[in-house]
Enzyme design. Structure first.
Site, PDB file in Angstrom:
ATOM      1  N   PHE A 133      -9.300 -82.675 -91.262  1.00 38.61           N
ATOM      2  CA  PHE A 133      -8.022 -82.962 -90.618  1.00 38.61           C
ATOM      3  C   PHE A 133      -8.339 -83.621 -89.281  1.00 38.61           C
ATOM      4  CE2 PHE A 133      -4.536 -81.474 -87.808  1.00 38.61           C
ATOM      5  CZ  PHE A 133      -3.401 -81.656 -88.591  1.00 38.61           C
ATOM      6  N   GLU A 137      -8.251 -86.355 -80.300  1.00 39.70           N
ATOM      7  CA  GLU A 137      -8.991 -87.515 -79.778  1.00 39.70           C
ATOM      8  C   GLU A 137      -9.486 -87.167 -78.381  1.00 39.70           C
ATOM      9  OE1 GLU A 137      -6.435 -90.930 -79.856  1.00 39.70           O
ATOM     10  OE2 GLU A 137      -6.115 -90.777 -82.040  1.00 39.70           O
ATOM     11  N   PRO A 138     -10.434 -87.956 -77.861  1.00 38.73           N
ATOM     12  CA  PRO A 138     -10.921 -87.657 -76.509  1.00 38.73           C
ATOM     13  C   PRO A 138      -9.782 -87.597 -75.485  1.00 38.73           C
ATOM     14  CG  PRO A 138     -12.372 -89.225 -77.585  1.00 38.73           C
ATOM     15  CD  PRO A 138     -11.219 -89.008 -78.522  1.00 38.73           C
ATOM     16  N   ILE A 348     -19.378 -51.006 -77.375  1.00 34.52           N
ATOM     17  CA  ILE A 348     -19.718 -49.746 -78.050  1.00 34.52           C
ATOM     18  C   ILE A 348     -21.171 -49.758 -78.532  1.00 34.52           C
ATOM     19  CG2 ILE A 348     -19.236 -48.385 -80.154  1.00 34.52           C
ATOM     20  CD1 ILE A 348     -16.229 -49.097 -79.658  1.00 34.52           C
ATOM     21  N   GLY A 350     -23.547 -51.183 -77.027  1.00 34.59           N
ATOM     22  CA  GLY A 350     -24.446 -51.217 -75.875  1.00 34.59           C
ATOM     23  C   GLY A 350     -25.425 -52.393 -75.970  1.00 34.59           C
ATOM     24  N   GLU A 374      -6.822 -75.361 -83.212  1.00 38.63           N
ATOM     25  CA  GLU A 374      -5.497 -75.324 -83.875  1.00 38.63           C
ATOM     26  C   GLU A 374      -4.390 -75.126 -82.839  1.00 38.63           C
ATOM     27  OE1 GLU A 374      -4.901 -74.480 -87.660  1.00 38.63           O
ATOM     28  OE2 GLU A 374      -6.984 -74.665 -88.266  1.00 38.63           O
ATOM     29  N   THR A 376      -4.294 -74.595 -78.383  1.00 34.58           N
ATOM     30  CA  THR A 376      -4.735 -73.496 -77.505  1.00 34.58           C
ATOM     31  C   THR A 376      -3.634 -72.433 -77.425  1.00 34.58           C
ATOM     32  OG1 THR A 376      -3.798 -74.436 -75.484  1.00 34.58           O
ATOM     33  CG2 THR A 376      -6.051 -75.137 -76.064  1.00 34.58           C
TER      34      THR A 376
HETATM   35  C1  LIG Z   1     -15.089 -76.142 -82.800  1.00 36.45           C
HETATM   36  C2  LIG Z   1     -13.875 -77.015 -82.759  1.00 36.45           C
HETATM   37  C3  LIG Z   1     -13.312 -77.438 -83.949  1.00 36.45           C
HETATM   38  C4  LIG Z   1     -12.190 -78.286 -83.939  1.00 36.45           C
HETATM   39  N1  LIG Z   1     -11.713 -78.779 -85.133  1.00 36.45           N
HETATM   40  C5  LIG Z   1     -10.722 -79.713 -85.106  1.00 36.45           C
HETATM   41  C6  LIG Z   1     -10.300 -80.363 -86.312  1.00 36.45           C
HETATM   42  O1  LIG Z   1     -10.803 -80.072 -87.403  1.00 36.45           O
HETATM   43  N2  LIG Z   1      -9.345 -81.326 -86.226  1.00 36.45           N
HETATM   44  C7  LIG Z   1      -8.776 -81.681 -85.057  1.00 36.45           C
HETATM   45  O2  LIG Z   1      -7.909 -82.558 -85.054  1.00 36.45           O
HETATM   46  N3  LIG Z   1      -9.146 -81.085 -83.879  1.00 36.45           N
HETATM   47  C8  LIG Z   1     -10.112 -80.130 -83.881  1.00 36.45           C
HETATM   48  N4  LIG Z   1     -10.519 -79.530 -82.717  1.00 36.45           N
HETATM   49  C9  LIG Z   1      -9.874 -79.892 -81.462  1.00 36.45           C
HETATM   50  C10 LIG Z   1      -8.993 -78.759 -80.916  1.00 36.45           C
HETATM   51  O3  LIG Z   1      -7.814 -78.662 -81.682  1.00 36.45           O
HETATM   52  C11 LIG Z   1      -8.712 -79.077 -79.421  1.00 36.45           C
HETATM   53  O4  LIG Z   1      -9.926 -78.835 -78.742  1.00 36.45           O
HETATM   54  C12 LIG Z   1      -7.587 -78.225 -78.844  1.00 36.45           C
HETATM   55  O5  LIG Z   1      -6.339 -78.592 -79.390  1.00 36.45           O
HETATM   56  C13 LIG Z   1      -7.503 -78.342 -77.307  1.00 36.45           C
HETATM   57  O6  LIG Z   1      -7.550 -79.667 -76.900  1.00 36.45           O
HETATM   58  P1  LIG Z   1      -8.588 -80.098 -75.762  1.00 36.45           P
HETATM   59  O7  LIG Z   1      -9.921 -79.591 -76.143  1.00 36.45           O
HETATM   60  O8  LIG Z   1      -8.448 -81.555 -75.552  1.00 36.45           O
HETATM   61  O9  LIG Z   1      -8.145 -79.324 -74.473  1.00 36.45           O
HETATM   62  P2  LIG Z   1      -7.030 -79.810 -73.407  1.00 36.45           P
HETATM   63  O10 LIG Z   1      -5.812 -80.231 -74.110  1.00 36.45           O
HETATM   64  O11 LIG Z   1      -7.661 -80.781 -72.467  1.00 36.45           O
HETATM   65  O12 LIG Z   1      -6.722 -78.467 -72.639  1.00 36.45           O
HETATM   66  C14 LIG Z   1      -7.554 -77.952 -71.582  1.00 36.45           C
HETATM   67  C15 LIG Z   1      -6.858 -76.710 -71.007  1.00 36.45           C
HETATM   68  O13 LIG Z   1      -5.589 -77.083 -70.441  1.00 36.45           O
HETATM   69  C16 LIG Z   1      -4.565 -76.294 -71.032  1.00 36.45           C
HETATM   70  N5  LIG Z   1      -3.354 -77.089 -71.158  1.00 36.45           N
HETATM   71  C17 LIG Z   1      -3.234 -78.378 -71.569  1.00 36.45           C
HETATM   72  N6  LIG Z   1      -1.956 -78.745 -71.573  1.00 36.45           N
HETATM   73  C18 LIG Z   1      -1.237 -77.676 -71.161  1.00 36.45           C
HETATM   74  C19 LIG Z   1       0.154 -77.426 -70.957  1.00 36.45           C
HETATM   75  N7  LIG Z   1       1.082 -78.360 -71.193  1.00 36.45           N
HETATM   76  N8  LIG Z   1       0.540 -76.211 -70.511  1.00 36.45           N
HETATM   77  C20 LIG Z   1      -0.385 -75.238 -70.283  1.00 36.45           C
HETATM   78  N9  LIG Z   1      -1.721 -75.410 -70.460  1.00 36.45           N
HETATM   79  C21 LIG Z   1      -2.127 -76.615 -70.887  1.00 36.45           C
HETATM   80  C22 LIG Z   1      -5.102 -75.897 -72.405  1.00 36.45           C
HETATM   81  O14 LIG Z   1      -4.442 -74.759 -72.916  1.00 36.45           O
HETATM   82  C23 LIG Z   1      -6.565 -75.657 -72.060  1.00 36.45           C
HETATM   83  O15 LIG Z   1      -6.705 -74.371 -71.511  1.00 36.45           O
HETATM   84  C24 LIG Z   1     -11.616 -78.670 -82.714  1.00 36.45           C
HETATM   85  C25 LIG Z   1     -12.175 -78.212 -81.504  1.00 36.45           C
HETATM   86  C26 LIG Z   1     -13.298 -77.417 -81.516  1.00 36.45           C
HETATM   87  C27 LIG Z   1     -13.900 -76.997 -80.206  1.00 36.45           C
END
Ligand SMILES: Cc1cc2nc3c(=O)[nH]c(=O)nc-3n(C[C@H](O)[C@H](O)[C@H](O)COP(=O)(O)OP(=O)(O)OC[C@H]3O[C@@H](n4cnc5c(N)ncnc54)[C@H](O)[C@@H]3O)c2cc1C
Length: 391
Positions: A133, A137-138, A348, A350, A374, A376
């Site tokens: 899925f 994106e970056p 638990i 240790g 999925e 945060t």
């Molecule tokens: C091991 C792993 C597997 C993954 N697998 C998939 C996959 O299969 N397919 C896919 O599409 N993606 C995948 N992801 C991506 C994942 O869904 C994203 O990392 C996640 O949605 C968070 O996006 P970000 O890392 O860009 O964090 P950011 O969006 O940059 O967030 C950084 C922090 O800011 C907080 N934040 C951002 N906006 C807000 C807001 N409006 N209000 C409050 N807090 C906010 C976030 O909660 C977080 O604490 C994967 C990531 C990892 C690490």
């Protein structure tokens, strides 16, 4: 949950017989096939092909899908029961299955047209082909509506350009559900489309696997699209409806992820109870210490709440009711619960819990991602609040 609890109102907490059987079958598979190789998967960062084949033979890759495509058709409740059991094993296995069933192929299953599904679902259900899925994106994680990957109509197909990152199973999947912008002016409101993309086709490259804190055996990587052509009939659902497909699929993904949390936490509780009875300090088992008892009691209480939330939401999903708010609630609660429970389990145990041998430090590292992917847990709270305030 398997004990009968009929009330005069007809409320029934008993799992149907076929799901009790499913639960038992998967428990045996986990104990016989998955647990013995958990450390090996951790050390080599690979699931052996023979194990993937065994998962395939058991029909795991088709569990939630319709029988007409060769799926097991066990419904959301059945799928959650299965993932709860798989959650007892290393997270690598549930991630492999989750990327494929819960989100990758789920988007096609939920919103794909009959022809597209008839063509691709049978091999996906059989596990002969794997799906992932690709939404993140970056520049677009939590703000998924801000994706930059573009799909431009050109003759009888679309041309895709862009980069997806952190894609689970991106290195091994044959196909991906890829979300791309088809109308930049409309954004998430009609400007994003879901595509079914052959990852072995021209114009698609996979980045090196990411170096992570945990989840060894499950890999993430970039998927790079450079003028990748996708046939027009590979649009999942309709043009412009992709964001809705993404959100609907993630509702399913969040619920099943939560089911895995319940299983992993339950396993940690069982290990902790056994250890507390066996470990002697100050001349008696540490289980005699009220401080340890309180930790166990809190763990059990949280798991009980979490399991009921999962089963209730799965029941609602199986009735065809909308469950977006509940999916966000169970994902938020169950992931925090699993992180808390494994932390208590480590406490638990240790110093032994900090050592590789018990498998608890691995579960501790693996659990941390649950509050991030999925969507945060902050984003889950936003979804819940939005639903509440909508009135
Ligand atoms: C091991 C792993 C597997 C993954 N697998 C998939 C996959 O299969 N397919 C896919 O599409 N993606 C995948 N992801 C991506 C994942 O869904 C994203 O990392 C996640 O949605 C968070 O996006 P970000 O890392 O860009 O964090 P950011 O969006 O940059 O967030 C950084 C922090 O800011 C907080 N934040 C951002 N906006 C807000 C807001 N409006 N209000 C409050 N807090 C906010 C976030 O909660 C977080 O604490 C994967 C990531 C990892 C690490």
């Amino acid at each position: 949950m398997s004990s009968v609890m009929h009330s005069p109102s007809g409320l029934n907490f008993e799992l149907p017989e076929e799901l009790v059987l499913l639960k038992r079958t998967i428990r045996e598979f986990v104990e016989k096939e998955l647990w013995p190789i958990a450390s090996q998967v951790e050390e080599t960062d690979e699931i052996p092909q023979a194990t993937i084949d065994a998962m395939r033979s058991l029909g795991l890759f088709g569990l939630p899908f319709a029988e007409q495509y060769g799926g097991a058709g066990v419904g959301e409740l059945g799928y959650c029961v299965a993932l709860e059991e798989l959650g007892r094993a290393s997270a690598a296995f549930s991630n492999l299955l989750g990327a494929h069933c819960s989100i990758g192929a789920m988007a096609l299953h939920l919103d794909g047209g009959p022809e597209l599904k008839a063509r691709f679902m049978p091999a996906l259900c059989a596990g002969e082909k794997l799906a992932c899925f690709a939404l993140s994106e970056p520049g677009a994680g939590s703000d998924a509506a801000n994706i930059a990957t573009r799909a431009v109509l050109d003759g009888d197909g679309y041309v895709l350009n862009g980069v997806k990152h952190f894609i689970t199973s991106g290195d091994i999947a044959d196909y991906a559900t890829v979300f791309a912008v088809t109308d930049p002016a409309r954004g998430a409101r009609g400007g994003i489309t879901a595509f079914w993309v052959d990852l072995n086709g021209p114009g698609v490259t996979r980045g090196p696997k990411d170096r992570k804190m945990g989840l060894f055996g499950s890999h993430t990587c970039e998927l790079i699209f450079r003028d990748a052509r996708v046939p027009a009939d590979h649009v999942i659902g309709s043009v412009g409806a992709g964001f809705k497909t993404a959100m609907k699929t993630l509702d399913m993904g969040r619920l099943s992820l939560a089911a895995g949390c319940v299983g992993s936490a339950q396993f940690m509780l069982e290990k902790s109870v056994a250890y507390a009875k066996e470990r002697v300090q100050f001349g008696q088992p540490i289980a005699r210490q009220q401080a340890v008892q309180f930790m166990l009691a809190d763990m059990a209480t949280e798991i009980f709440a979490a399991r009921n939330m999962v089963y209730h939401t799965a029941w609602k999903a199986d009735r065809g009711e909308r469950f977006s708010m509940e999916a966000a609630m169970v994902k938020r609660y169950c992931s925090d619960m699993a992180i808390h429970v494994v932390d208590r389990a480590l406490q638990i145990h240790g110093g032994s819990g900090f050592m590789k041998e018990t498998g608890i430090e691995r579960a501790y590292r693996d659990a941390r991602i649950l509050a991030i992917y999925e969507g945060t847990n902050e984003i889950q709270r936003l979804i819940i609040a939005e639903e509440l305030l909508r009135g």
